[in-house]
Design a protein around this motif. Structure first.
Motif: not given
Length: 94
Positions: A35-38, A52-55, A61-68, A81-87
């Motif tokens: 997955l690609d996340y933004e 401001v974005t971080a990609q 792997c399931g569970g929770f993700l964190e990103h700074e 907000s968080v977006q996901a797409r297939y790379p």
């Protein structure tokens, strides 16, 4: 290709210019694992700065993700907000 799924996003302040965003990992379609996340921080008031974005790419792997998200302006309110797409599927534009 975007995945239409709304889930809660939590945000905590790491410093005056960095926020840590946490959300549940999106489950990809059968046979796909990447997955690609933004993660996006949009100022509440337009005159307070730019988006401001971080990609990053992530293997499910399931569970929770964190990103700074760095480079935020101090004393500025943001909507996160968080977006996901297939790379490797569909448009490359967020």
């Amino acid at each position: 290709t975007f995945m239409a799924n709304q889930q809660p996003v939590t945000v905590e302040s790491v410093s005056s210019t960095v926020a840590r965003v946490r959300w549940c990992d999106w489950r990809p379609a059968q046979g796909l694992t990447l997955l690609d996340y933004e993660v996006r921080a949009t100022p509440v008031r337009v005159q307070d700065g730019s988006v401001v974005t971080a990609q990053f790419e992530h293997r499910y792997c399931g569970g929770f993700l964190e990103h700074e998200v760095p480079n935020l302006l101090p004393f500025t309110s943001y909507v996160f907000s968080v977006q996901a797409r297939y790379p490797h599927v569909g448009s490359r534009f967020w």
